[in-house]
Design an enzyme around this catalytic site. Structure first.
Site, mmCIF file in Angstrom:
data_model
loop_
_atom_site.group_PDB
_atom_site.id
_atom_site.type_symbol
_atom_site.label_atom_id
_atom_site.label_comp_id
_atom_site.label_asym_id
_atom_site.label_seq_id
_atom_site.Cartn_x
_atom_site.Cartn_y
_atom_site.Cartn_z
ATOM 1 N N ASN A 162 1.842 -8.297 -15.133
ATOM 2 C CA ASN A 162 2.615 -8.436 -13.889
ATOM 3 C C ASN A 162 2.594 -9.886 -13.409
ATOM 4 O O ASN A 162 3.634 -10.501 -13.187
ATOM 5 C CB ASN A 162 2.049 -7.545 -12.777
ATOM 6 C CG ASN A 162 1.945 -6.101 -13.197
ATOM 7 O OD1 ASN A 162 2.579 -5.685 -14.155
ATOM 8 N ND2 ASN A 162 1.150 -5.329 -12.492
ATOM 9 N N HIS A 199 0.842 -1.194 0.000
ATOM 10 C CA HIS A 199 0.000 0.000 0.000
ATOM 11 C C HIS A 199 0.878 1.244 0.000
ATOM 12 O O HIS A 199 0.603 2.230 -0.687
ATOM 13 C CB HIS A 199 -0.916 -0.037 1.230
ATOM 14 C CG HIS A 199 -2.031 0.936 1.171
ATOM 15 N ND1 HIS A 199 -2.810 1.230 2.239
ATOM 16 C CD2 HIS A 199 -2.494 1.714 0.169
ATOM 17 C CE1 HIS A 199 -3.712 2.123 1.905
ATOM 18 N NE2 HIS A 199 -3.532 2.442 0.642
ATOM 19 N N ARG A 258 -8.160 -1.226 -8.985
ATOM 20 C CA ARG A 258 -7.810 -2.324 -8.067
ATOM 21 C C ARG A 258 -8.652 -2.118 -6.813
ATOM 22 O O ARG A 258 -8.411 -1.199 -6.044
ATOM 23 C CB ARG A 258 -6.325 -2.272 -7.711
ATOM 24 C CG ARG A 258 -5.385 -2.698 -8.836
ATOM 25 C CD ARG A 258 -3.951 -2.700 -8.340
ATOM 26 N NE ARG A 258 -3.052 -3.362 -9.283
ATOM 27 C CZ ARG A 258 -2.335 -2.719 -10.200
ATOM 28 N NH1 ARG A 258 -2.406 -1.412 -10.305
ATOM 29 N NH2 ARG A 258 -1.533 -3.391 -11.012
ATOM 30 N N ARG A 274 7.572 -11.984 -8.638
ATOM 31 C CA ARG A 274 7.676 -10.596 -9.109
ATOM 32 C C ARG A 274 8.223 -9.656 -8.034
ATOM 33 O O ARG A 274 8.581 -8.527 -8.303
ATOM 34 C CB ARG A 274 6.316 -10.106 -9.631
ATOM 35 C CG ARG A 274 5.262 -9.928 -8.578
ATOM 36 C CD ARG A 274 3.874 -9.847 -9.189
ATOM 37 N NE ARG A 274 3.249 -8.551 -8.980
ATOM 38 C CZ ARG A 274 1.970 -8.273 -9.262
ATOM 39 N NH1 ARG A 274 1.195 -9.195 -9.796
ATOM 40 N NH2 ARG A 274 1.474 -7.100 -9.056
ATOM 41 N N ARG A 295 -12.013 -4.092 -11.118
ATOM 42 C CA ARG A 295 -11.569 -5.482 -10.952
ATOM 43 C C ARG A 295 -12.067 -5.966 -9.603
ATOM 44 O O ARG A 295 -11.861 -5.299 -8.584
ATOM 45 C CB ARG A 295 -10.044 -5.577 -11.005
ATOM 46 C CG ARG A 295 -9.567 -7.007 -10.781
ATOM 47 C CD ARG A 295 -8.069 -7.123 -10.758
ATOM 48 N NE ARG A 295 -7.513 -6.549 -9.553
ATOM 49 C CZ ARG A 295 -6.202 -6.432 -9.316
ATOM 50 N NH1 ARG A 295 -5.347 -6.813 -10.239
ATOM 51 N NH2 ARG A 295 -5.759 -5.918 -8.201
ATOM 52 N N CYS A 303 -3.187 -4.294 -18.989
ATOM 53 C CA CYS A 303 -3.297 -3.463 -17.788
ATOM 54 C C CYS A 303 -2.148 -3.704 -16.809
ATOM 55 O O CYS A 303 -2.111 -3.112 -15.740
ATOM 56 C CB CYS A 303 -4.642 -3.640 -17.106
ATOM 57 S SG CYS A 303 -4.944 -5.331 -16.566
HETATM 58 C C1 PEP Z 1 -1.274 -7.823 -13.279
HETATM 59 O O1 PEP Z 1 -1.067 -8.872 -12.665
HETATM 60 O O2 PEP Z 1 -0.669 -7.493 -14.323
HETATM 61 C C2 PEP Z 1 -2.277 -6.848 -12.781
HETATM 62 C C3 PEP Z 1 -2.709 -5.864 -13.529
HETATM 63 O O3 PEP Z 1 -2.727 -6.985 -11.506
HETATM 64 P P1 PEP Z 1 -1.894 -6.779 -10.159
HETATM 65 O O4 PEP Z 1 -0.626 -6.068 -10.497
HETATM 66 O O5 PEP Z 1 -2.784 -6.010 -9.260
HETATM 67 O O6 PEP Z 1 -1.683 -8.184 -9.701
HETATM 68 MG MG MG Z 2 -2.452 -9.540 -11.160
#
Ligand code: PEP
Ligand code: MG
Length: 547
Positions: free
Chosen positions: A450, A188, A293, A461, A329, A498
């Site tokens: 991501n 956050h 989000r 990640r 989402r 996204c």
């Molecule tokens: C992603 O996984 O690319 C995504 C957009 O969602 P988050 O980064 O919130 O997991």
């Molecule tokens: Mg994601």
């Protein structure tokens, strides 16, 4: 010159003097005092100032409908109003003749260690609040508070760690860049830091002795240079100047269209994770929200948000955006995003665990409440809904069944709603391989690079040790993007990106030529990507599938 390499949270160049954000360790020594009365009144004044600061933060959070923060600051004000907390501190000053800072720090440590083993969610929250309150009081007592939060000159802030409330406390105009030792890209705190639009690095071994030293943050390379030599500094000053000119030019694109050099319109939308992000996005005259989000309403609190709270926020976003589309989402809880009240069992590998829509399908009451809030808000703007972490057609059908029930109940209650578009975040390799079958059931596929990258490369990640090998533009990912676009289009779906990769301007032209219909990026990247789109010729008819 000392060189440190960390993980960039936000790009850019910053040059300035370091302000070290002090840890509380320095107040662990029982400095004796002779004037007890004076020390008691110092404590009383500090308390008053803390109440004033927290009331200000509380009001700001109410105005921005940041429900998490509203609850947080309200709780903290209650701790300060609690006679027990202050009387423990005052009696220590009186009987042991120690400084107020020491008494606060000791009371904090005693209270928090006594209850450290308790897992009850209310106790955990209270302990966190006591820690934050005590830290605030210590800063004020040390005469450091105002100076720390609002330094006279803009500085590079170096901290072991920053809490969300500390970030909110910062005078944004006085921060050139941020370095922290701990943190993760998706915390956050990092989300709030990104919205500040200054270069920020995490995993940098900051040190108190850096106070006042000159530092360069290179947010493109993820590096911090402390005490750079003259020639090096000059080089970076030139780069910073170029960057400044570039930013100025970008501002001139604020009200321009997202259209390629050969005349094809592109949807360039913003990703937001808080109501503050919405304000930043609106400043860039954004044309839509490509990813909201929704976790922020569920985090930092003691119980699930009510349908009413969710609805009010979605309605507020929908109204602020008017005719412009907002894609919400549904909850992607799990991994690092969770709260005690959710009672999620420990998992050995939570990123591969019960998260996203899997959890929602198990907790249908929670899921239905969110869906009801989204559908109710759909009557007030142009909303769409998408589901994270989908891996199969069966899951989508199960979701559709629940959506059908939600719509039915709204109809029965005569609550207005619209039949909004539904899509998924295509972020698992399974969803990519099943893109065509999934597209048949849906209106759009939004590629979440991501998670798609971490699951495709089998690399966490958030692991800084893998930053060399972790490539979001890995050929495998580019192949997957092409595949989702092709398969999605065959079934009449529009396809967007996204994940963070959508903001990679070196790939904008390629994305457009592939036929990506929408790029959704953090608000601070809207203008750089807009510039790139406007410079790009796609060279063939760009047929957007967007409905
Ligand atoms: C992603 O996984 O690319 C995504 C957009 O969602 P988050 O980064 O919130 O997991
Ligand atoms: Mg994601």
């Amino acid at each position: 010159m000392e060189i440190y390499e960390g993980l960039a949270i936000f790009q850019g160049i910053a040059i300035g003097a370091i302000r070290y954000h002090y840890d509380q360790g320095q107040f662990r020594y029982p400095n004796a005092i002779s004037d007890v009365k004076r020390e008691l009144s110092r404590y009383e004044n500090a308390k008053e100032q803390a109440v004033e600061e927290l009331t200000g933060l509380y009001r700001k959070a109410v105005a921005n409908t940041q429900e998490r923060e509203v609850l947080l600051f309200k709780r903290q004000l209650q701790v300060l109003a609690d006679a027990g907390f202050s009387s423990a501190i005052e009696s220590m000053i009186r009987t042991e003749k120690v400084t107020a800072s020491y008494a606060v720090a000791t009371t904090r440590d005693e209270l928090t260690s006594t209850f450290a083993s308790l897992e009850d969610e209310a106790v955990v929250n209270r302990m966190n609040d006591i820690r934050e309150i005590a830290d605030r009081l210590i800063y004020i007592l040390g005469g450091l508070a105002r100076e720390k939060y609002t330094p006279k000159e803009p500085v590079i802030l170096a901290a072991e760690k920053l809490s969300p409330s500390e970030v909110m406390d910062l005078d944004k105009s006085k921060v050139l860049g941020i370095l922290t030792r701990s943190g993760s890209a998706l915390s956050h705190t990092s989300i709030l830091v990104k919205a500040m639009n200054v270069p920020a690095l995490i995993h940098i071994p900051v040190h108190a002795k850096w106070e006042g030293r000159v530092c360069i943050i290179d947010g493109y390379e993820g590096k911090a240079y402390v005490d750079p030599d003259e020639a090096f500094l000059e080089k970076y000053k030139k780069r910073r100047e170029q960057e400044r000119q570039e930013r100025e030019y970008l501002q001139s694109l604020k009200h321009e269209e997202d259209i390629t050099a050969d005349g094809y319109p592109v949807r360039l939308y913003a990703n937001i994770g808080s109501m503050e992000d919405l304000d930043v996005a609106l400043e860039s005259d954004v044309k839509g929200i490509g990813l909201l989000r929704s976790e922020f309403q569920y985090l930092g609190r003691e119980s699930y948000p009510t349908e009413k709270e969710l609805f009010q926020t979605y309605q507020q976003v929908a109204r602020a955006m008017g005719e412009r589309q907002v894609i919400i989402r549904t909850l992607d809880i799990g991994t690092d995003k969770k709260e005690d009240y959710m009672n999620l069992p420990e998992e050995i590998n939570p990123a591969m665990g019960n998260r996203g829509v899997r959890l929602c399908l198990q907790r249908q009451k929670m899921f239905k409440e969110q869906l009801r809030a989204i559908y109710r808000a759909s009557a007030h703007g142009n909303l769409a809904v998408m589901y994270p972490m989908v891996t199969s057609v069966e899951e989508v059908r199960e979701i559709q069944k629940i959506v059908g029930e939600v719509k039915e109940s709204l109809r029965a209650q005569k609550i207005p709603f619209q039949d909004i578009q539904q899509g998924i975040v295509a972020e698992t390799p399974a969803a990519v391989l099943m893109a065509r079958e999934l597209a048949r059931e849906l209106d759009f596929l939004h590629i979440g690079t991501n998670d798609l990258t971490q699951y495709t490369l089998a690399m966490d990640r958030q692991n800084p040790q893998l930053k060399e090998q972790y490539r979001e533009n890995h050929p495998a990912i580019m192949k997957m993007i092409r595949m989702v676009v092709r398969e999605g289009h065959r079934e009449g779906c529009w396809v967007g990106i996204c994940g963070e990769l959508a903001a990679a301007t070196e790939l904008t032209a390629e994305f457009l030529r592939i036929g990506v219909d929408m790029l959704s990026v953090v608000p601070a990247c809207i203008l750089p990507v807009r510039k790139k789109i406007r410079e790009t010729k796609v060279g063939r008819e760009f047929v957007s599938k967007l409905k």
